[in-house]
Design a protein around this motif. Structure first.
Motif, PDB file in Angstrom:
ATOM      1  N   LEU A 271      33.283 -26.873  23.540  1.00 53.16           N
ATOM      2  CA  LEU A 271      32.969 -25.536  23.027  1.00 53.16           C
ATOM      3  C   LEU A 271      31.840 -24.905  23.843  1.00 53.16           C
ATOM      4  CD1 LEU A 271      33.241 -26.040  19.160  1.00 53.16           C
ATOM      5  CD2 LEU A 271      34.785 -24.763  20.649  1.00 53.16           C
ATOM      6  N   VAL A 272      30.786 -25.665  24.077  1.00 50.19           N
ATOM      7  CA  VAL A 272      29.667 -25.138  24.871  1.00 50.19           C
ATOM      8  C   VAL A 272      30.119 -24.878  26.307  1.00 50.19           C
ATOM      9  CG1 VAL A 272      27.402 -25.715  25.829  1.00 50.19           C
ATOM     10  CG2 VAL A 272      27.892 -26.187  23.427  1.00 50.19           C
ATOM     11  N   GLY A 273      30.844 -25.835  26.882  1.00 47.26           N
ATOM     12  CA  GLY A 273      31.333 -25.674  28.255  1.00 47.26           C
ATOM     13  C   GLY A 273      32.268 -24.490  28.400  1.00 47.26           C
ATOM     14  N   GLY A 274      33.113 -24.259  27.414  1.00 47.14           N
ATOM     15  CA  GLY A 274      34.026 -23.119  27.467  1.00 47.14           C
ATOM     16  C   GLY A 274      33.275 -21.803  27.533  1.00 47.14           C
ATOM     17  N   PHE A 275      32.246 -21.671  26.682  1.00 50.96           N
ATOM     18  CA  PHE A 275      31.450 -20.437  26.711  1.00 50.96           C
ATOM     19  C   PHE A 275      30.695 -20.300  28.030  1.00 50.96           C
ATOM     20  CE2 PHE A 275      31.780 -20.683  21.994  1.00 50.96           C
ATOM     21  CZ  PHE A 275      32.419 -19.466  21.819  1.00 50.96           C
ATOM     22  N   ILE A 276      30.169 -21.393  28.543  1.00 51.86           N
ATOM     23  CA  ILE A 276      29.437 -21.337  29.811  1.00 51.86           C
ATOM     24  C   ILE A 276      30.359 -20.904  30.943  1.00 51.86           C
ATOM     25  CG2 ILE A 276      28.286 -22.757  31.565  1.00 51.86           C
ATOM     26  CD1 ILE A 276      26.979 -24.286  29.228  1.00 51.86           C
ATOM     27  N   PHE A 277      31.558 -21.466  31.003  1.00 53.78           N
ATOM     28  CA  PHE A 277      32.493 -21.092  32.062  1.00 53.78           C
ATOM     29  C   PHE A 277      32.913 -19.632  31.942  1.00 53.78           C
ATOM     30  CE2 PHE A 277      32.639 -25.430  33.239  1.00 53.78           C
ATOM     31  CZ  PHE A 277      33.229 -25.497  34.491  1.00 53.78           C
ATOM     32  N   LEU A 278      33.116 -19.137  30.730  1.00 53.73           N
ATOM     33  CA  LEU A 278      33.479 -17.732  30.555  1.00 53.73           C
ATOM     34  C   LEU A 278      32.333 -16.806  30.952  1.00 53.73           C
ATOM     35  CD1 LEU A 278      35.478 -17.828  27.199  1.00 53.73           C
ATOM     36  CD2 LEU A 278      36.377 -17.544  29.508  1.00 53.73           C
TER      37      LEU A 278
ATOM     38  N   GLY B 189      37.433 -22.058  31.214  1.00 57.66           N
ATOM     39  CA  GLY B 189      36.707 -21.748  29.989  1.00 57.66           C
ATOM     40  C   GLY B 189      37.620 -21.668  28.780  1.00 57.66           C
ATOM     41  N   MET B 190      38.762 -21.020  28.937  1.00 54.01           N
ATOM     42  CA  MET B 190      39.717 -20.927  27.823  1.00 54.01           C
ATOM     43  C   MET B 190      40.305 -22.294  27.474  1.00 54.01           C
ATOM     44  SD  MET B 190      39.523 -17.876  26.821  1.00 54.01           S
ATOM     45  CE  MET B 190      40.866 -17.832  25.679  1.00 54.01           C
ATOM     46  N   LEU B 191      40.577 -23.116  28.474  1.00 55.23           N
ATOM     47  CA  LEU B 191      41.094 -24.458  28.212  1.00 55.23           C
ATOM     48  C   LEU B 191      40.056 -25.295  27.464  1.00 55.23           C
ATOM     49  CD1 LEU B 191      43.394 -26.607  30.073  1.00 55.23           C
ATOM     50  CD2 LEU B 191      41.173 -27.613  29.703  1.00 55.23           C
ATOM     51  N   PHE B 192      38.781 -25.204  27.891  1.00 55.26           N
ATOM     52  CA  PHE B 192      37.739 -25.960  27.201  1.00 55.26           C
ATOM     53  C   PHE B 192      37.555 -25.474  25.771  1.00 55.26           C
ATOM     54  CE2 PHE B 192      35.664 -26.778  31.556  1.00 55.26           C
ATOM     55  CZ  PHE B 192      36.395 -27.943  31.725  1.00 55.26           C
ATOM     56  N   LEU B 193      37.632 -24.169  25.554  1.00 52.86           N
ATOM     57  CA  LEU B 193      37.530 -23.651  24.187  1.00 52.86           C
ATOM     58  C   LEU B 193      38.684 -24.151  23.313  1.00 52.86           C
ATOM     59  CD1 LEU B 193      36.316 -19.966  24.605  1.00 52.86           C
ATOM     60  CD2 LEU B 193      35.067 -21.885  23.624  1.00 52.86           C
ATOM     61  N   ALA B 194      39.893 -24.120  23.845  1.00 53.44           N
ATOM     62  CA  ALA B 194      41.043 -24.622  23.080  1.00 53.44           C
ATOM     63  C   ALA B 194      40.882 -26.106  22.783  1.00 53.44           C
ATOM     64  CB  ALA B 194      42.341 -24.368  23.855  1.00 53.44           C
TER      65      ALA B 194
END
Length: 160
Positions: free
Chosen positions: A85-92, A123-128
């Motif tokens: 979740l944190v990584g997804g936001f960081i990548f986005l 980022g979207m993949l990490f969020l999912a």
């Protein structure tokens, strides 16, 4: 968080995808650091490695990010959820910021449009993966499913 699925059946798939992306990021960072070692650390121009443009600074950040994502995928449990979740936001956010700096002298990570698009995809993949990777006891899973479908939970009372 209103409701995040617990023990989702596709959790292993998301964990594997996250681990593969983490491995790609790690390998990209290592190769990128080797190929750009003669450049200034924050050079605006970079070298193409595995389809992305990089400089030494971005390569080091990629090595760190790849290790963190890969460790989360290997350890699993709810640490995996938090890291994704944190990584997804960081990548986005990184994709948006670098998109804003793309054709300026402030492009300190030597991003290209391809890097921005890949950052958004990762980022979207990490969020999912983070949203569908949560694990917990069966009782929590049943309560979340009942909340999602608006059905009352069935609790079995035990008499002692």
């Amino acid at each position: 968080m209103a409701h995040i699925p617990i023990n989702h059946p596709l959790r292993p798939l998301y964990r594997a995808l996250s681990g593969l992306v983490g491995l790609y990021i790690l390998i990209f960072g290592i190769i990128g650091f080797i190929r750009t070692s003669g450049m200034d650390f924050f050079a605006n121009h970079g070298d193409w490695v595995l389809g992305l443009l990089t400089n030494p600074a971005f390569s080091v950040l990629s090595i760190i990010a790849g290790l963190i994502v890969l460790a989360g995928a290997l350890i699993g449990r709810n640490l995996f959820v938090a890291l994704n979740l944190v990584g997804g936001f960081i990548f986005l956010i990184a994709g948006i910021v670098m998109l804003l700096l793309l054709r300026t002298d402030a492009n300190f990570l030597s991003f290209s449009m391809v890097n921005c698009v890949v950052s958004f995809i990762f980022g979207m993949l990490f969020l999912a993966a983070g949203l569908y990777g949560k694990v917990g006891p069966t009782e929590d899973e049943e309560a979340e499913a009942a909340f999602r479908t608006r059905q009352p939970t069935t609790r079995h009372a035990t008499n002692h």
